[in-house]
Design a protein around this motif. Structure first.
Motif, PDB file in Angstrom:
ATOM      1  N   MET A   1       0.816  -1.201   0.000  1.00 53.68           N
ATOM      2  CA  MET A   1       0.000   0.000   0.000  1.00 53.68           C
ATOM      3  C   MET A   1       0.856   1.260   0.000  1.00 53.68           C
ATOM      4  SD  MET A   1      -2.975  -1.184  -0.181  1.00 53.68           S
ATOM      5  CE  MET A   1      -4.126   0.075   0.285  1.00 53.68           C
ATOM      6  N   SER A   2       2.027   1.216   0.596  1.00 54.35           N
ATOM      7  CA  SER A   2       2.851   2.413   0.710  1.00 54.35           C
ATOM      8  C   SER A   2       3.429   2.851  -0.637  1.00 54.35           C
ATOM      9  CB  SER A   2       3.978   2.181   1.711  1.00 54.35           C
ATOM     10  OG  SER A   2       4.868   1.208   1.235  1.00 54.35           O
ATOM     11  N   LEU A   3       3.547   1.958  -1.590  1.00 51.25           N
ATOM     12  CA  LEU A   3       4.100   2.328  -2.886  1.00 51.25           C
ATOM     13  C   LEU A   3       3.231   3.348  -3.595  1.00 51.25           C
ATOM     14  CD1 LEU A   3       5.314  -1.156  -4.170  1.00 51.25           C
ATOM     15  CD2 LEU A   3       6.659   0.666  -3.153  1.00 51.25           C
ATOM     16  N   GLY A   4       1.943   3.212  -3.485  1.00 52.62           N
ATOM     17  CA  GLY A   4       1.039   4.127  -4.153  1.00 52.62           C
ATOM     18  C   GLY A   4       0.866   5.432  -3.417  1.00 52.62           C
ATOM     19  N   SER A   5       1.325   5.533  -2.182  1.00 50.91           N
ATOM     20  CA  SER A   5       1.122   6.754  -1.414  1.00 50.91           C
ATOM     21  C   SER A   5       2.242   7.771  -1.609  1.00 50.91           C
ATOM     22  CB  SER A   5       0.956   6.424   0.062  1.00 50.91           C
ATOM     23  OG  SER A   5       2.157   5.902   0.578  1.00 50.91           O
ATOM     24  N   LEU A   6       3.284   7.446  -2.330  1.00 51.82           N
ATOM     25  CA  LEU A   6       4.382   8.377  -2.540  1.00 51.82           C
ATOM     26  C   LEU A   6       3.941   9.552  -3.401  1.00 51.82           C
ATOM     27  CD1 LEU A   6       7.344   8.942  -1.961  1.00 51.82           C
ATOM     28  CD2 LEU A   6       7.927   7.642  -4.001  1.00 51.82           C
ATOM     29  N   LEU A   7       3.221   9.316  -4.483  1.00 53.91           N
ATOM     30  CA  LEU A   7       2.802  10.393  -5.369  1.00 53.91           C
ATOM     31  C   LEU A   7       1.875  11.379  -4.666  1.00 53.91           C
ATOM     32  CD1 LEU A   7       2.773  11.760  -8.139  1.00 53.91           C
ATOM     33  CD2 LEU A   7       0.864  10.270  -8.739  1.00 53.91           C
ATOM     34  N   PRO A   8       0.794  10.936  -4.018  1.00 60.08           N
ATOM     35  CA  PRO A   8      -0.060  11.922  -3.340  1.00 60.08           C
ATOM     36  C   PRO A   8       0.690  12.743  -2.290  1.00 60.08           C
ATOM     37  CG  PRO A   8      -1.176   9.813  -3.466  1.00 60.08           C
ATOM     38  CD  PRO A   8       0.228   9.595  -3.941  1.00 60.08           C
ATOM     39  N   ALA A   9       1.652  12.135  -1.619  1.00 57.93           N
ATOM     40  CA  ALA A   9       2.430  12.865  -0.617  1.00 57.93           C
ATOM     41  C   ALA A   9       3.282  13.948  -1.271  1.00 57.93           C
ATOM     42  CB  ALA A   9       3.308  11.900   0.166  1.00 57.93           C
TER      43      ALA A   9
ATOM     44  N   THR B   1       6.112  13.367 -10.893  1.00 61.65           N
ATOM     45  CA  THR B   1       6.220  11.921 -11.025  1.00 61.65           C
ATOM     46  C   THR B   1       6.897  11.368  -9.774  1.00 61.65           C
ATOM     47  OG1 THR B   1       6.448  12.141 -13.419  1.00 61.65           O
ATOM     48  CG2 THR B   1       7.088  10.028 -12.459  1.00 61.65           C
ATOM     49  N   ALA B   2       6.259  10.354  -9.186  1.00 63.03           N
ATOM     50  CA  ALA B   2       6.827   9.689  -8.003  1.00 63.03           C
ATOM     51  C   ALA B   2       6.216   8.305  -7.904  1.00 63.03           C
ATOM     52  CB  ALA B   2       6.534  10.486  -6.738  1.00 63.03           C
ATOM     53  N   GLY B   3       7.009   7.347  -7.508  1.00 68.50           N
ATOM     54  CA  GLY B   3       6.509   5.988  -7.339  1.00 68.50           C
ATOM     55  C   GLY B   3       5.988   5.372  -8.631  1.00 68.50           C
ATOM     56  N   GLY B   4       6.527   5.804  -9.772  1.00 73.90           N
ATOM     57  CA  GLY B   4       6.100   5.250 -11.054  1.00 73.90           C
ATOM     58  C   GLY B   4       4.780   5.808 -11.561  1.00 73.90           C
ATOM     59  N   GLN B   5       4.226   6.813 -10.884  1.00 74.25           N
ATOM     60  CA  GLN B   5       2.963   7.426 -11.301  1.00 74.25           C
ATOM     61  C   GLN B   5       3.175   8.915 -11.504  1.00 74.25           C
ATOM     62  OE1 GLN B   5       0.727   6.267  -7.809  1.00 74.25           O
ATOM     63  NE2 GLN B   5      -0.322   4.661  -8.953  1.00 74.25           N
ATOM     64  N   SER B   6       2.284   9.547 -12.283  1.00 69.67           N
ATOM     65  CA  SER B   6       2.370  10.984 -12.538  1.00 69.67           C
ATOM     66  C   SER B   6       1.042  11.649 -12.250  1.00 69.67           C
ATOM     67  CB  SER B   6       2.757  11.250 -13.992  1.00 69.67           C
ATOM     68  OG  SER B   6       4.055  10.788 -14.240  1.00 69.67           O
ATOM     69  N   GLN B   7       1.125  12.910 -11.864  1.00 71.47           N
ATOM     70  CA  GLN B   7      -0.067  13.718 -11.641  1.00 71.47           C
ATOM     71  C   GLN B   7       0.280  15.157 -11.972  1.00 71.47           C
ATOM     72  OE1 GLN B   7      -1.961  13.155  -7.842  1.00 71.47           O
ATOM     73  NE2 GLN B   7      -3.090  15.070  -7.994  1.00 71.47           N
ATOM     74  N   THR B   8      -0.680  15.902 -12.508  1.00 74.01           N
ATOM     75  CA  THR B   8      -0.455  17.293 -12.855  1.00 74.01           C
ATOM     76  C   THR B   8      -1.103  18.192 -11.818  1.00 74.01           C
ATOM     77  OG1 THR B   8      -0.364  16.753 -15.201  1.00 74.01           O
ATOM     78  CG2 THR B   8      -0.787  19.047 -14.640  1.00 74.01           C
ATOM     79  N   LEU B   9      -0.308  19.095 -11.305  1.00 74.30           N
ATOM     80  CA  LEU B   9      -0.764  20.099 -10.352  1.00 74.30           C
ATOM     81  C   LEU B   9      -1.040  21.362 -11.165  1.00 74.30           C
ATOM     82  CD1 LEU B   9      -1.038  20.421  -7.257  1.00 74.30           C
ATOM     83  CD2 LEU B   9       1.253  21.347  -7.272  1.00 74.30           C
TER      84      LEU B   9
END
Length: 172
Positions: free
Chosen positions: A50-58, A154-162
């Motif tokens: 579960m912690s792998l996916g929480s890196l990007l939101p953090a 990009t963090a933890g292999g995922q990307s998000q745009t702010l």
């Protein structure tokens, strides 16, 4: 002598099974032991995945908080601009109009140095420079934002745009 019904029930409790009869099933102790073992395994394994996916939101929340911090500093009535910049390896906060001037750089809240190492935080951000004036209006190098500015993290292999909204500087 005959046994009444209650005595008959009590008498049958301690008997061994008859030869040839099959008794199958698990005892209560065995069931509890298996449930405890499964609980321990779940408590150890699930948080790791579960912690792998929480890196990007953090990291997105962290960068959003830093941008809002710079906007709030500008809103405090300062006559100079406050802002943030990023290159391929670091991001930083600054006061003034020159984001590359090392004397204008300041430490961000919760950070120990003026340039935050993105490699250590296991993240990347598209290079950017954002300024905020004393009204909190966001600017880039060409002037006031005419369209929303997108910063891809990009963090933890995922990307998000702010996204930074023009005029108000709102960062959802």
């Amino acid at each position: 002598m005959g046994l009444n019904a209650a005595e008959a029930r009590r008498a049958g409790r301690g008997r061994k099974p008859r030869a040839g009869s099959c008794v199958s099933g698990f005892t209560l102790i065995e069931l509890i032991a298996v449930i405890v073992i499964m609980g321990v395994l779940a408590a150890v394994i699930v948080p790791r995945h579960m912690s792998l996916g929480s890196l990007l939101p953090a990291r997105v929340a962290e960068l959003r908080a830093h941008l809002r911090s710079m906007q709030l500093r500008a809103l405090k009535g300062s006559s100079s601009a406050w802002g943030m910049g990023a290159n391929a390896t670091h991001f930083w906060a600054f006061n003034g109009t020159d984001p590359n001037l090392s004397s204008a750089r300041i430490s961000l809240p919760g950070e120990s140095s003026t340039a935050v190492d993105m490699v250590a935080k296991q993240m990347t951000v598209t290079p950017f420079t954002i300024y905020f004036d004393r009204y909190g209006v966001p600017y880039d190098a060409s002037g006031a934002l005419a369209a929303p500015a997108g910063l891809t993290i990009t963090a933890g292999g995922q990307s998000q745009t702010l996204v930074i909204t023009p005029v108000t500087g709102y960062i959802p």
